[in-house]
Scaffold this active site. Structure first.
Site, PDB file in Angstrom:
ATOM      1  N   ARG A   1       3.140   7.985  11.053  1.00  0.00           N
ATOM      2  CA  ARG A   1       2.636   9.329  11.393  1.00  0.00           C
ATOM      3  C   ARG A   1       2.268  10.129  10.140  1.00  0.00           C
ATOM      4  NH1 ARG A   1       5.788  13.405  15.308  1.00  0.00           N
ATOM      5  NH2 ARG A   1       7.523  13.266  13.833  1.00  0.00           N
TER       6      ARG A   1
ATOM      7  N   LYS B   1       5.384  15.169  21.806  1.00  0.00           N
ATOM      8  CA  LYS B   1       5.446  16.548  22.323  1.00  0.00           C
ATOM      9  C   LYS B   1       4.386  17.442  21.679  1.00  0.00           C
ATOM     10  CE  LYS B   1       9.685  17.286  20.901  1.00  0.00           C
ATOM     11  NZ  LYS B   1      10.090  16.024  20.294  1.00  0.00           N
TER      12      LYS B   1
ATOM     13  N   ARG C   1      17.755  12.271  13.308  1.00  0.00           N
ATOM     14  CA  ARG C   1      17.094  13.042  14.376  1.00  0.00           C
ATOM     15  C   ARG C   1      17.305  12.377  15.743  1.00  0.00           C
ATOM     16  NH1 ARG C   1      11.545  12.982  11.671  1.00  0.00           N
ATOM     17  NH2 ARG C   1      10.676  13.900  13.565  1.00  0.00           N
TER      18      ARG C   1
ATOM     19  N   ARG D   1      16.570  22.937  22.434  1.00  0.00           N
ATOM     20  CA  ARG D   1      17.029  21.637  21.977  1.00  0.00           C
ATOM     21  C   ARG D   1      18.547  21.498  22.105  1.00  0.00           C
ATOM     22  NH1 ARG D   1      12.816  20.288  18.193  1.00  0.00           N
ATOM     23  NH2 ARG D   1      13.138  18.259  17.229  1.00  0.00           N
TER      24      ARG D   1
ATOM     25  N   ARG E   1       5.341  13.855   6.875  1.00  0.00           N
ATOM     26  CA  ARG E   1       6.342  14.921   6.935  1.00  0.00           C
ATOM     27  C   ARG E   1       7.566  14.540   6.111  1.00  0.00           C
ATOM     28  NH1 ARG E   1       7.183  16.709  13.163  1.00  0.00           N
ATOM     29  NH2 ARG E   1       9.352  16.513  12.534  1.00  0.00           N
TER      30      ARG E   1
HETATM   31  P1  ADP Z   1      10.582  16.305  16.101  1.00  0.00           P
HETATM   32  O1  ADP Z   1      10.663  16.620  17.573  1.00  0.00           O
HETATM   33  O2  ADP Z   1       9.570  15.258  15.793  1.00  0.00           O
HETATM   34  O3  ADP Z   1      11.927  15.986  15.490  1.00  0.00           O
HETATM   35  P2  ADP Z   1       9.999  19.127  15.379  1.00  0.00           P
HETATM   36  O4  ADP Z   1       8.795  19.497  14.614  1.00  0.00           O
HETATM   37  O5  ADP Z   1      10.125  19.629  16.781  1.00  0.00           O
HETATM   38  O6  ADP Z   1      10.051  17.544  15.295  1.00  0.00           O
HETATM   39  O7  ADP Z   1      11.307  19.618  14.581  1.00  0.00           O
HETATM   40  C1  ADP Z   1      11.511  19.309  13.232  1.00  0.00           C
HETATM   41  C2  ADP Z   1      12.852  19.880  12.768  1.00  0.00           C
HETATM   42  O8  ADP Z   1      12.848  21.315  12.897  1.00  0.00           O
HETATM   43  C3  ADP Z   1      14.081  19.427  13.542  1.00  0.00           C
HETATM   44  O9  ADP Z   1      14.587  18.184  13.080  1.00  0.00           O
HETATM   45  C4  ADP Z   1      15.056  20.592  13.260  1.00  0.00           C
HETATM   46  O10 ADP Z   1      15.603  20.511  11.964  1.00  0.00           O
HETATM   47  C5  ADP Z   1      14.132  21.801  13.286  1.00  0.00           C
HETATM   48  N1  ADP Z   1      14.025  22.386  14.633  1.00  0.00           N
HETATM   49  C6  ADP Z   1      12.867  22.547  15.357  1.00  0.00           C
HETATM   50  N2  ADP Z   1      13.126  23.115  16.547  1.00  0.00           N
HETATM   51  C7  ADP Z   1      14.475  23.311  16.598  1.00  0.00           C
HETATM   52  C8  ADP Z   1      15.362  23.847  17.566  1.00  0.00           C
HETATM   53  N3  ADP Z   1      14.913  24.288  18.752  1.00  0.00           N
HETATM   54  N4  ADP Z   1      16.687  23.871  17.292  1.00  0.00           N
HETATM   55  C9  ADP Z   1      17.158  23.431  16.117  1.00  0.00           C
HETATM   56  N5  ADP Z   1      16.384  22.908  15.160  1.00  0.00           N
HETATM   57  C10 ADP Z   1      15.046  22.854  15.371  1.00  0.00           C
END
Ligand code: ADP
Length: 224
Positions: A131, A18, A174, A94, A163
């Site tokens: 990654r 994404k 996740r 999400r 990360r």
């Molecule tokens: P990925 O899609 O690879 O898990 P992201 O960078 O989108 O990574 O998100 C990393 C973390 O940030 C998530 O595991 C969560 O803890 C938090 N996070 C990001 N966006 C949201 C959201 N919309 N709602 C809740 N938590 C979020």
């Protein structure tokens, strides 16, 4: 009336690509890329009050509570976030609560399309294990596709690292959280007639072409 830009959401499992695709699409369409994950990582790095609130959720792979996420996104749009100029959202919404809130915030600037980037879990595990990301701009690399100079970002010169939530335990959480909390919003957007599934297997350029084809097939840039 001024022409408006695309308004898109990218959905997909952690590691589906994404972030990479949102960055490419934002350049292609000349619209903003908003990643809630990047916003939270920056807040953690800067030690802001939001950063202190969200770090423990992020490190273990849990979702940040809806009220915090919604506050951050609402503030962004209220402060002149580009409803009219267009945007690409990555990592938001999400949960169903977030998706419903987004519909309210956008009101008469509805989303055009929700692109669901599909990648099998085995491929995801492989991608995430290798990654590495830029701490500064979020650009994504892989141990097999490194920056040109050591671990220095090609885009901005920042440090490229693993990360904190790309550990095996956090990734398992996740993926489980994705199935339980995020998969229901696929149906939500399907019912609104906005969901398109795109094959996310292949190199970044191939996936980008597929996404652009879907967007251009439904959206006429420069429309009034
Ligand atoms: P990925 O899609 O690879 O898990 P992201 O960078 O989108 O990574 O998100 C990393 C973390 O940030 C998530 O595991 C969560 O803890 C938090 N996070 C990001 N966006 C949201 C959201 N919309 N709602 C809740 N938590 C979020």
């Amino acid at each position: 009336m001024a022409a408006s830009g695309v308004r898109l959401v990218l959905l997909g499992k952690p590691g589906a690509g994404k972030g990479t695709q949102a960055a490419l699409l934002s350049q292609h369409y000349g619209v903003e890329h908003l990643s809630t994950g990047d916003v939270f990582r920056a807040a953690v790095a800067q030690g802001t009050s939001v950063g202190l609130e969200v770090q423990r959720y992020m490190d273990t792979g849990e979702l940040v509570p809806d009220e915090i996420v919604i506050r951050v996104v609402d503030e962004h749009f209220a402060a002149g976030g580009p409803l009219e100029a267009g945007f690409i959202l990555d990592g938001f919404p999400r949960t169903l609560v977030q998706a419903e809130e987004l519909e309210q915030v956008l009101a008469d600037h509805p989303l055009e399309l929700v692109l669901n980037i599909e990648v099998p879990t085995e491929a995801i595990l492989d991608r995430i294990a290798g990654r590495r990301v830029c701490v500064n701009c979020g650009a994504s690399y892989h141990v097999n596709k490194r920056p040109t100079v050591d671990w220095t970002c090609d885009v901005c010169g920042g440090d490229v690292v693993q990360r904190d939530d790309d550990t095996e335990a956090a990734v398992a959480t996740r993926l489980e959280v994705y199935d339980r909390q995020t998969v229901p919003i696929i149906d939500f957007y399907c019912n609104l007639g906005k969901l398109v599934a795109v094959d996310g297997v292949g190199d970044g350029d191939e996936v980008q072409e597929r996404l652009i084809k879907e967007v251009d097939g439904r959206f006429a840039p420069g429309r009034p």
